[in-house]
Design an enzyme around this catalytic site. Structure first.
Site, PDB file in Angstrom:
ATOM      1  N   HIS A  52       0.757  -1.327   0.352  1.00  0.00           N
ATOM      2  CA  HIS A  52       0.418  -0.138  -0.202  1.00  0.00           C
ATOM      3  C   HIS A  52       1.244   1.567  -0.040  1.00  0.00           C
ATOM      4  CE1 HIS A  52       0.670  -0.457   4.243  1.00  0.00           C
ATOM      5  NE2 HIS A  52       0.548   0.567   4.339  1.00  0.00           N
ATOM      6  N   HIS A  54       1.383   4.124   1.516  1.00  0.00           N
ATOM      7  CA  HIS A  54       1.744   4.988   3.093  1.00  0.00           C
ATOM      8  C   HIS A  54       3.509   4.855   2.524  1.00  0.00           C
ATOM      9  CE1 HIS A  54      -1.778   4.205   5.378  1.00  0.00           C
ATOM     10  NE2 HIS A  54      -2.102   5.367   4.552  1.00  0.00           N
ATOM     11  N   ASP A  56       5.692   4.507   4.552  1.00  0.00           N
ATOM     12  CA  ASP A  56       6.607   3.205   5.725  1.00  0.00           C
ATOM     13  C   ASP A  56       7.056   1.959   5.118  1.00  0.00           C
ATOM     14  OD1 ASP A  56       3.711   3.967   6.537  1.00  0.00           O
ATOM     15  OD2 ASP A  56       4.642   2.180   8.380  1.00  0.00           O
ATOM     16  N   HIS A  57       5.514   2.131   3.879  1.00  0.00           N
ATOM     17  CA  HIS A  57       6.259   1.178   3.127  1.00  0.00           C
ATOM     18  C   HIS A  57       6.327   0.943   1.685  1.00  0.00           C
ATOM     19  CE1 HIS A  57       3.525  -1.363   6.069  1.00  0.00           C
ATOM     20  NE2 HIS A  57       3.826  -0.209   6.799  1.00  0.00           N
ATOM     21  N   HIS A 109      -7.906  -0.788   5.030  1.00  0.00           N
ATOM     22  CA  HIS A 109      -6.491  -0.237   6.178  1.00  0.00           C
ATOM     23  C   HIS A 109      -6.606   1.371   4.918  1.00  0.00           C
ATOM     24  CE1 HIS A 109      -3.091   1.317   7.854  1.00  0.00           C
ATOM     25  NE2 HIS A 109      -2.183   1.169   7.318  1.00  0.00           N
ATOM     26  N   ASP A 131      -0.748  -4.111   6.256  1.00  0.00           N
ATOM     27  CA  ASP A 131      -1.160  -2.759   7.913  1.00  0.00           C
ATOM     28  C   ASP A 131      -2.284  -3.706   7.800  1.00  0.00           C
ATOM     29  OD1 ASP A 131       1.284  -2.351   8.518  1.00  0.00           O
ATOM     30  OD2 ASP A 131       0.386   0.045   8.147  1.00  0.00           O
ATOM     31  N   HIS A 169       4.212  -4.417  10.436  1.00  0.00           N
ATOM     32  CA  HIS A 169       5.047  -3.604  12.254  1.00  0.00           C
ATOM     33  C   HIS A 169       4.954  -4.935  13.407  1.00  0.00           C
ATOM     34  CE1 HIS A 169       4.356   0.560  10.436  1.00  0.00           C
ATOM     35  NE2 HIS A 169       3.844   0.331  10.255  1.00  0.00           N
TER      36      HIS A 169
END
Length: 259
Positions: A52, A54, A56-57, A109, A131, A169
Site C-alpha cells: 500500500h 503509506h 513507511d511501506h 486500511h 497493515d 509492524h
C-alpha cells in the site's frame, strides 16, 4: 531459502525472501537504507513488492530504483505510488525467478491495499499482508469501511493454515494486551503472548507466525466466537446487530484502548 525481517523506523519490518543465490524479493521497503545495508551481506533485490501507499511501506522505492534502475516494482493501482514498474490487482500472479505469489485485494486500511501470498514450490507459503493483519490485531481503517476490512481479514484467514504471516509492524505485544482484554480466558492467546514476550526480551522478532495460530488467538479473526461476542455485548450494553457491528466495535475499542 531465508526469510529476513529488516527493522526500519520505530517498529516497521521490511521483509526479504532470499534464495540460495542471494537474490531477494523485498517487501514494503519504506526506507532504502536497511536494504542497501543488507547487500553487504550478500542480498541482492530481484524485485520489490508494495502492499500500500503509506510512506513507511513505499518510501524507499525511489532510492532503490536509483541504485538499480531496472529493478521491477510490483504495486497496486494507486497514483500515490509513483515508482511502480508493474501494477497488479486482485487475482494477478507475480512471477519472479522461482517465486510465485498471488495478489489479493484487501481494502480497509487503505482503499487500494493488496496482499501477496505464496513463495517457492519447495518452501513454505508466506503471507505478506502489510497493515491489514497484524499478529493478534489488525490495521486501522483509514480509507475503508468495517465491512470491507472484515471481508479482507476473512479472506486472509481462509488461506492455508500453515501460511507464515509476515506483517508490516512489530505490534504483537500491544495487540496482545488488547486481545487479552477481549478474550482473557483464551489459553492459546495467553501462550502466544508469553511466547512473544520472550522473543522481544531476546531481541527477536515475534514474526512470522502461522495463520493457524492467528485463527485461534486474534479477536479480529474470531468475531463469531462466543467469547468475543460476549465481550462486545458487554461493551455495547446490548448484543451486536450483526458480525460487522461486532468487528466495528472491536476496532473502535482497540482505537480507544490503553493497556
Amino acid at each position: 531459502m531465508r526469510l529476513l525481517a529488516l527493522p526500519a523506523f520505530e517498529d516497521n519490518y521490511i521483509w526479504a525472501l532470499v534464495d540460495d543465490d542471494g537474490d531477494a524479493l523485498v517487501i514494503d521497503p519504506g526506507d532504502a537504507a536497511p536494504v542497501l545495508a543488507a547487500t553487504g551481506n550478500g542480498l541482492w533485490p530481484a524485485a520489490v513488492l508494495i502492499t500500500h501507499h503509506h510512506a513507511d511501506h513505499a518510501g524507499g522505492v525511489a532510492a532503490l530504483r536509483a541504485r538499480w534502475p531496472t529493478l521491477p516494482v510490483f504495486a497496486p493501482e494507486d497514483e500515490r505510488i509513483p515508482d511502480a514498474s508493474h501494477r497488479v490487482g486482485d487475482g494477478d500472479v507475480v512471477q519472479v525467478k522461482h517465486w510465485q505469489l498471488s495478489v489479493l485485494a484487501v481494502p480497509g486500511h487503505t482503499r487500494s491495499h493488496i496482499a501477496f501470498h505464496g513463495g517457492s514450490a519447495e518452501g513454505p507459503q508466506h503471507l505478506f499482508c502489510g497493515d491489514t493483519l497484524f499478529s493478534l490485531g489488525c490495521g486501522r481503517l483509514f480509507e475503508g469501511t468495517p465491512a470491507q476490512m472484515l471481508a479482507s481479514l476473512e479472506r486472509l484467514a481462509a488461506l492455508p493454515a500453515s501460511s507464515l504471516v509476515c506483517c508490516g509492524h512489530e505490534y504483537t505485544l500491544a495487540s496482545g494486551a488488547f486481545a487479552n482484554a477481549v478474550d482473557p480466558h483464551n489459553a492459546a492467546l495467553r501462550e502466544r503472548i508469553e511466547e512473544a514476550r520472550a522473543m522481544c526480551q531476546a531481541g527477536r522478532p515475534t514474526l512470522p507466525v502461522t495463520l493457524s495460530s492467528e485463527r485461534l488467538t486474534n479477536p479480529f479473526l474470531r468475531v463469531d466466537s462466543e467469547a468475543v461476542r460476549a465481550a462486545v455485548t458487554h461493551r455495547l450494553g446490548r448484543p451486536p446487530v450483526d458480525r460487522v457491528e461486532t468487528f466495528a466495535t472491536l476496532r473502535q475499542w482497540k482505537n480507544d484502548f490503553r493497556a
